[in-house]
Enzyme design. Sequence first.
Site, PDB file in Angstrom:
ATOM      1  N   LYS A   1      -0.614  13.139   2.997  1.00  9.78           N
ATOM      2  CA  LYS A   1       0.245  12.102   3.595  1.00  9.78           C
ATOM      3  C   LYS A   1       1.643  12.623   3.921  1.00  9.78           C
ATOM      4  O   LYS A   1       2.141  12.398   5.012  1.00  9.78           O
ATOM      5  CB  LYS A   1       0.418  10.919   2.645  1.00  9.78           C
ATOM      6  CG  LYS A   1      -0.664   9.901   2.672  1.00  9.78           C
ATOM      7  CD  LYS A   1      -0.218   8.566   2.067  1.00  9.78           C
ATOM      8  CE  LYS A   1       0.518   8.663   0.750  1.00  9.78           C
ATOM      9  NZ  LYS A   1      -0.296   9.097  -0.387  1.00  9.78           N
TER      10      LYS A   1
ATOM     11  N   ARG B   1       2.087   0.236  -2.186  1.00  6.88           N
ATOM     12  CA  ARG B   1       1.227   0.840  -3.209  1.00  6.88           C
ATOM     13  C   ARG B   1       0.479  -0.219  -4.013  1.00  6.88           C
ATOM     14  O   ARG B   1      -0.367   0.117  -4.831  1.00  6.88           O
ATOM     15  CB  ARG B   1       2.073   1.576  -4.226  1.00  6.88           C
ATOM     16  CG  ARG B   1       2.495   3.008  -3.964  1.00  6.88           C
ATOM     17  CD  ARG B   1       1.472   4.046  -4.142  1.00  6.88           C
ATOM     18  NE  ARG B   1       1.841   5.261  -4.832  1.00  6.88           N
ATOM     19  CZ  ARG B   1       2.654   6.208  -4.382  1.00  6.88           C
ATOM     20  NH1 ARG B   1       3.273   6.089  -3.238  1.00  6.88           N
ATOM     21  NH2 ARG B   1       2.856   7.298  -5.080  1.00  6.88           N
TER      22      ARG B   1
ATOM     23  N   ARG C   1      -0.833  22.751  -5.646  1.00  6.53           N
ATOM     24  CA  ARG C   1       0.542  22.400  -5.351  1.00  6.53           C
ATOM     25  C   ARG C   1       1.394  22.572  -6.605  1.00  6.53           C
ATOM     26  O   ARG C   1       2.497  23.109  -6.562  1.00  6.53           O
ATOM     27  CB  ARG C   1       0.572  20.946  -4.880  1.00  6.53           C
ATOM     28  CG  ARG C   1       1.844  20.499  -4.244  1.00  6.53           C
ATOM     29  CD  ARG C   1       1.578  19.273  -3.400  1.00  6.53           C
ATOM     30  NE  ARG C   1       1.701  18.060  -4.179  1.00  6.53           N
ATOM     31  CZ  ARG C   1       1.399  16.843  -3.730  1.00  6.53           C
ATOM     32  NH1 ARG C   1       0.937  16.681  -2.512  1.00  6.53           N
ATOM     33  NH2 ARG C   1       1.542  15.792  -4.483  1.00  6.53           N
TER      34      ARG C   1
ATOM     35  N   ARG D   1       7.752  19.307  -8.197  1.00  6.86           N
ATOM     36  CA  ARG D   1       7.535  17.922  -8.606  1.00  6.86           C
ATOM     37  C   ARG D   1       7.091  17.902 -10.060  1.00  6.86           C
ATOM     38  O   ARG D   1       6.103  18.532 -10.417  1.00  6.86           O
ATOM     39  CB  ARG D   1       6.450  17.274  -7.726  1.00  6.86           C
ATOM     40  CG  ARG D   1       6.967  16.908  -6.351  1.00  6.86           C
ATOM     41  CD  ARG D   1       5.895  16.224  -5.536  1.00  6.86           C
ATOM     42  NE  ARG D   1       5.386  14.999  -6.158  1.00  6.86           N
ATOM     43  CZ  ARG D   1       4.858  14.010  -5.470  1.00  6.86           C
ATOM     44  NH1 ARG D   1       4.776  14.079  -4.162  1.00  6.86           N
ATOM     45  NH2 ARG D   1       4.394  12.939  -6.088  1.00  6.86           N
TER      46      ARG D   1
ATOM     47  N   ARG E   1      -2.125   9.559 -11.900  1.00 11.44           N
ATOM     48  CA  ARG E   1      -1.752   9.079 -10.559  1.00 11.44           C
ATOM     49  C   ARG E   1      -2.992   8.666  -9.769  1.00 11.44           C
ATOM     50  O   ARG E   1      -2.974   7.684  -9.023  1.00 11.44           O
ATOM     51  CB  ARG E   1      -0.960  10.159  -9.808  1.00 11.44           C
ATOM     52  CG  ARG E   1       0.497  10.250 -10.279  1.00 11.44           C
ATOM     53  CD  ARG E   1       1.166  11.542  -9.850  1.00 11.44           C
ATOM     54  NE  ARG E   1       1.212  11.714  -8.418  1.00 11.44           N
ATOM     55  CZ  ARG E   1       1.252  12.903  -7.815  1.00 11.44           C
ATOM     56  NH1 ARG E   1       1.237  14.018  -8.519  1.00 11.44           N
ATOM     57  NH2 ARG E   1       1.302  12.976  -6.515  1.00 11.44           N
TER      58      ARG E   1
HETATM   59  P1  AMP Z   1       4.760   9.860  -3.926  1.00 12.11           P
HETATM   60  O1  AMP Z   1       5.684  10.950  -3.523  1.00 12.11           O
HETATM   61  O2  AMP Z   1       4.506   8.868  -2.835  1.00 12.11           O
HETATM   62  O3  AMP Z   1       3.483  10.376  -4.556  1.00 12.11           O
HETATM   63  O4  AMP Z   1       5.515   9.039  -5.083  1.00 12.11           O
HETATM   64  C1  AMP Z   1       5.906   9.646  -6.287  1.00 12.11           C
HETATM   65  C2  AMP Z   1       6.122   8.586  -7.377  1.00 12.11           C
HETATM   66  O5  AMP Z   1       7.152   7.685  -6.961  1.00 12.11           O
HETATM   67  C3  AMP Z   1       4.920   7.719  -7.670  1.00 12.11           C
HETATM   68  O6  AMP Z   1       4.009   8.309  -8.599  1.00 12.11           O
HETATM   69  C4  AMP Z   1       5.592   6.474  -8.245  1.00 12.11           C
HETATM   70  O7  AMP Z   1       6.023   6.682  -9.569  1.00 12.11           O
HETATM   71  C5  AMP Z   1       6.836   6.350  -7.382  1.00 12.11           C
HETATM   72  N1  AMP Z   1       6.576   5.547  -6.160  1.00 12.11           N
HETATM   73  C6  AMP Z   1       6.620   5.968  -4.857  1.00 12.11           C
HETATM   74  N2  AMP Z   1       6.333   4.978  -4.001  1.00 12.11           N
HETATM   75  C7  AMP Z   1       6.076   3.889  -4.778  1.00 12.11           C
HETATM   76  C8  AMP Z   1       5.711   2.548  -4.497  1.00 12.11           C
HETATM   77  N3  AMP Z   1       5.524   2.124  -3.226  1.00 12.11           N
HETATM   78  N4  AMP Z   1       5.533   1.706  -5.544  1.00 12.11           N
HETATM   79  C9  AMP Z   1       5.720   2.097  -6.818  1.00 12.11           C
HETATM   80  N5  AMP Z   1       6.054   3.355  -7.157  1.00 12.11           N
HETATM   81  C10 AMP Z   1       6.235   4.247  -6.157  1.00 12.11           C
END
Ligand code: AMP
Length: 194
Positions: free
Chosen positions: A13, A88, A127, A134, A145
Amino acid sequence: MRIILLGPPGAGKGTQALLLARDGNICHISTGDIMRKAVASGSALGQKVKAILDAGELVPDEIVIAVIRDRLSQRDCDAGFLLDGFPRTVDQAKALTALLGEMKKPITHVIELKVPDHVLIERVKKRGEAGSGRSDDTEEVLARRLEVYWKQTAPVTSYYREIGKVIEVDGLGTVEEVHAAIMKVAQGTASVKK
Ligand code: AMP
C-alpha cells in the site's frame, strides 16, 4: 480522484500510494506516517500513541478521525486525495462517509490490493530485516498487526462492497506492474455509488 487504498500490512500500500499520488497529482494521506512522525517529534499526539504503535494495536477511532478531519480540510487536498491506512475500522469508514458527505466530496474509488497471507508475512519480515526503521516490523508485532487487520479492518472492505464498488487489484506483480494496474482503475470511470 478521491481514493481509498485498502489491503493488509505488506500488501504494498505505502509504495503504491506514493506512486499513485505522484502520477494522479493528488495528496497522499497516510495515517501511519502521520502517527510515526508524531511519535518521532514527541508531540502530545505522539506520546499518546507510541505504545499503541509499538504493540501493533489500533489508535482509538476518535483520535484518527480528528487527524483525518484536519488533514482533509487543508488546501492541498482540494484537487483530490488518496487515503492510505485509513479507514481501519467500520466506525472510521462511517465517520469518513459522514465527513465527506458534509464536504460534498464523496469517494470516487475504493481499491483493494490483494496479496496472499504467506507472501505478506515474508515481505514484512524482509522489510524488518532490511531495517525499515519501523519499530513494528518485527515478527511478533506483525503477527498482531495481521490479526488486528483480519478482525477489525477486513470488515471495512465489506462495508464498501455493500455501499458501492470495491475494485480488486492483484498485488503480486512487480512494483511497476501493480502501479500500472492501479492507474488503469483510477483513471477509469468506476465510481462508488451511494
Ligand atoms: P501503517 O503505516 O498504516 O501500517 O500504520 C502503522 C500503525 O499506525 C498501525 O499499526 C496503527 O497502530 C496506527 N494507525 C495507522 N492508521 C490507523 C488507523 N486508521 N486507525 C488506527 N490506527 C492506525
